[in-house]
Design an enzyme around this catalytic site. Structure first.
Site, PDB file in Angstrom:
ATOM      1  N   LYS A   1       9.679   3.530  -5.098  1.00 16.38           N
ATOM      2  CA  LYS A   1       8.363   3.277  -4.502  1.00 16.38           C
ATOM      3  C   LYS A   1       7.396   4.423  -4.817  1.00 16.38           C
ATOM      4  O   LYS A   1       6.245   4.191  -5.204  1.00 16.38           O
ATOM      5  CB  LYS A   1       8.493   3.075  -2.982  1.00 16.38           C
ATOM      6  CG  LYS A   1       9.231   1.778  -2.636  1.00 16.38           C
ATOM      7  CD  LYS A   1       9.553   1.630  -1.153  1.00 16.38           C
ATOM      8  CE  LYS A   1      10.341   0.336  -0.944  1.00 16.38           C
ATOM      9  NZ  LYS A   1      10.600   0.037   0.473  1.00 16.38           N
TER      10      LYS A   1
ATOM     11  N   GLN B   1      11.478   3.383   5.977  1.00 17.14           N
ATOM     12  CA  GLN B   1      12.532   2.700   5.227  1.00 17.14           C
ATOM     13  C   GLN B   1      13.692   2.342   6.161  1.00 17.14           C
ATOM     14  O   GLN B   1      14.169   3.180   6.927  1.00 17.14           O
ATOM     15  CB  GLN B   1      13.010   3.609   4.076  1.00 17.14           C
ATOM     16  CG  GLN B   1      13.996   2.949   3.119  1.00 17.14           C
ATOM     17  CD  GLN B   1      13.365   1.863   2.241  1.00 17.14           C
ATOM     18  OE1 GLN B   1      12.148   1.795   2.079  1.00 17.14           O
ATOM     19  NE2 GLN B   1      14.188   1.009   1.666  1.00 17.14           N
TER      20      GLN B   1
ATOM     21  N   ASP C   1       4.542  -3.020   5.070  1.00 23.32           N
ATOM     22  CA  ASP C   1       5.796  -3.779   4.964  1.00 23.32           C
ATOM     23  C   ASP C   1       5.638  -5.200   5.516  1.00 23.32           C
ATOM     24  O   ASP C   1       6.461  -6.067   5.234  1.00 23.32           O
ATOM     25  CB  ASP C   1       6.901  -3.092   5.789  1.00 23.32           C
ATOM     26  CG  ASP C   1       7.820  -2.217   4.954  1.00 23.32           C
ATOM     27  OD1 ASP C   1       7.950  -2.484   3.745  1.00 23.32           O
ATOM     28  OD2 ASP C   1       8.418  -1.283   5.531  1.00 23.32           O
TER      29      ASP C   1
HETATM   30  N1  L34 Z   1      10.985  -0.640   5.542  1.00 25.52           N
HETATM   31  N2  L34 Z   1      12.938  -1.102   4.420  1.00 25.52           N
HETATM   32  C1  L34 Z   1      11.604  -1.210   4.501  1.00 25.52           C
HETATM   33  N3  L34 Z   1      10.870  -1.891   3.594  1.00 25.52           N
HETATM   34  C2  L34 Z   1      11.486  -2.489   2.538  1.00 25.52           C
HETATM   35  O1  L34 Z   1      10.764  -3.205   1.660  1.00 25.52           O
HETATM   36  C3  L34 Z   1      12.860  -2.374   2.400  1.00 25.52           C
HETATM   37  N4  L34 Z   1      13.545  -2.900   1.317  1.00 25.52           N
HETATM   38  C4  L34 Z   1      14.869  -3.457   1.513  1.00 25.52           C
HETATM   39  C5  L34 Z   1      15.700  -2.380   2.262  1.00 25.52           C
HETATM   40  N5  L34 Z   1      14.951  -1.685   3.304  1.00 25.52           N
HETATM   41  C6  L34 Z   1      13.587  -1.693   3.378  1.00 25.52           C
HETATM   42  C7  L34 Z   1      13.463  -2.369   0.085  1.00 25.52           C
HETATM   43  O2  L34 Z   1      12.622  -1.539  -0.231  1.00 25.52           O
HETATM   44  C8  L34 Z   1      15.338  -3.672   0.083  1.00 25.52           C
HETATM   45  N6  L34 Z   1      14.430  -2.869  -0.722  1.00 25.52           N
HETATM   46  C9  L34 Z   1      14.584  -2.625  -2.109  1.00 25.52           C
HETATM   47  C10 L34 Z   1      13.650  -1.867  -2.819  1.00 25.52           C
HETATM   48  C11 L34 Z   1      13.823  -1.597  -4.162  1.00 25.52           C
HETATM   49  C12 L34 Z   1      14.906  -2.087  -4.836  1.00 25.52           C
HETATM   50  C13 L34 Z   1      15.839  -2.863  -4.161  1.00 25.52           C
HETATM   51  C14 L34 Z   1      15.668  -3.115  -2.804  1.00 25.52           C
HETATM   52  C15 L34 Z   1      15.070  -1.760  -6.282  1.00 25.52           C
HETATM   53  O3  L34 Z   1      14.324  -0.970  -6.812  1.00 25.52           O
HETATM   54  N7  L34 Z   1      16.067  -2.326  -6.953  1.00 25.52           N
HETATM   55  C16 L34 Z   1      16.350  -2.044  -8.365  1.00 25.52           C
HETATM   56  C17 L34 Z   1      17.684  -1.322  -8.539  1.00 25.52           C
HETATM   57  C18 L34 Z   1      17.869  -0.173  -7.667  1.00 25.52           C
HETATM   58  C19 L34 Z   1      19.175   0.565  -7.869  1.00 25.52           C
HETATM   59  O4  L34 Z   1      19.457   0.957  -9.015  1.00 25.52           O
HETATM   60  O5  L34 Z   1      19.951   0.748  -6.900  1.00 25.52           O
HETATM   61  C20 L34 Z   1      16.437  -3.364  -9.116  1.00 25.52           C
HETATM   62  O6  L34 Z   1      16.212  -3.381 -10.317  1.00 25.52           O
HETATM   63  O7  L34 Z   1      16.759  -4.377  -8.480  1.00 25.52           O
END
Ligand code: L34
Length: 293
Positions: A52, A96, A119
């Site tokens: 982020k 988060q 959010d």
């Molecule tokens: N307050 N909490 C708050 N807001 C959110 O919007 C979230 N979420 C979920 C968990 N808790 C939260 C996220 O940010 C899930 N989530 C989230 C954000 C980013 C990614 C996955 C979930 C992400 O960047 N995924 C990458 C891979 C990441 C890795 O390598 O571990 C992808 O390509 O899917």
């Protein structure tokens, strides 16, 4: 099978946001400012928050990361939220999740000023979402809508099965896809841990949104030919062959389901990427005072 390339889509949208931020700044305005609160050392949360902050840099936003140890008290965290609510320099912020067990997530969520709740988790934004009023949409469902739209996937009259009923994914997703809109106008079924004969539901689905939190849960014999798969799962599975000792896998078993599907969102590189970009879109709206004036 067409892969829905969340990473490429996210890049495209980030370039669009960057353009808009440049225009705002060129006109003498201020770039939007997002703050993120990260409590403790949860490895997955650290990765997500890092993504982020990095995205903020890419689109030209200001960002502030507030990190505190896992043993922070509820009062201290409530104080941080109150400060961010008051701070005129911060357009939007997130705390988060998940938080360490001793903290009360509900009280924290309720304390966030809905005008800064990028959010979209505060009940004011959730209620506005449910009634189709201007609001901050929760990032994961909003990202999924954007994927459906940009790949021009039809949804009107389609059978959608959402598996999972969380406040942040399953429940808002089901509301958004049943709205009179595109993407929307679908016939939506929510399934969950108490659903009987889950496979009977998923086998009827034209579109499956899998937000279960269980690795490779949806198998090939649970889906029909041509199904659109939206995989929200983000499961870390131990893998000695991987360089950091684990690999990421979704809630859908790629090997058995992908051959039957028409569209498929990969993990990683799918919904997670769009979640981050949706937060950027909400922050842009916050900077422009688009929702609440
Ligand atoms: N307050 N909490 C708050 N807001 C959110 O919007 C979230 N979420 C979920 C968990 N808790 C939260 C996220 O940010 C899930 N989530 C989230 C954000 C980013 C990614 C996955 C979930 C992400 O960047 N995924 C990458 C891979 C990441 C890795 O390598 O571990 C992808 O390509 O899917």
């Amino acid at each position: 099978m067409t892969t829905i390339d969340g990473k490429a889509l996210a890049q495209t949208i980030k370039a669009e946001i960057r353009e808009e931020v440049s225009a705002i700044v060129a006109a003498g305005g201020k770039a939007p400012h997002l703050a993120a609160v990260l409590i403790g050392e949860d490895p997955a949360s650290q990765v997500y928050v890092r993504n982020k902050v990095k995205s903020c840099e890419e689109v030209g936003f200001h960002s502030t990361l507030i990190r505190r140890p896992a043993d922070i008290s509820q009062e201290e965290l409530m104080g941080i939220v109150a400060d961010l609510n008051q701070n005129p320099d911060i357009d939007g912020f997130i705390v988060q999740l998940p938080l360490p067990k001793h903290l009360n997530e509900e009280e924290i969520t309720l304390a966030i000023d809905p005008r800064k709740d990028v959010d979209g988790f505060h009940p004011v934004n959730f209620g506005r979402m449910a009634q189709g009023l201007p609001c901050y949409l929760p990032a994961t469902p909003a990202g999924i809508l954007e994927m459906l739209k940009r790949y021009e996937i039809p949804t009107a009259g389609k059978e959608v099965v959402v598996v999972g009923r969380s406040n942040i994914v399953g429940t808002p997703m089901s509301i958004l896809l049943s709205r009179k809109a595109y993407p929307g106008d679908a016939t939506v079924t929510i399934c969950h841990s108490r659903t009987r004969n889950l496979a009977e539901h998923t086998r009827r689905a034209d579109i499956i949104v899998a937000a279960i939190g269980s690795a490779d849960f949806i198998k090939g014999d649970m889906v029909k030919d041509g199904v659109v798969i939206i995989d929200v799962g983000m499961n870390r599975v131990e893998d000695p062959a991987a360089k950091n000792g684990y690999r990421l896998t979704g809630d859908v078993d790629f090997a058995s389901v992908a051959p039957k599907s028409s569209y498929f969102t990969p993990v990683p590189g799918g919904v997670g990427q769009m979640t981050v970009v949706s937060l950027m879109l909400n922050t842009l709206k916050a900077g422009k005072r688009e929702v609440y004036g």
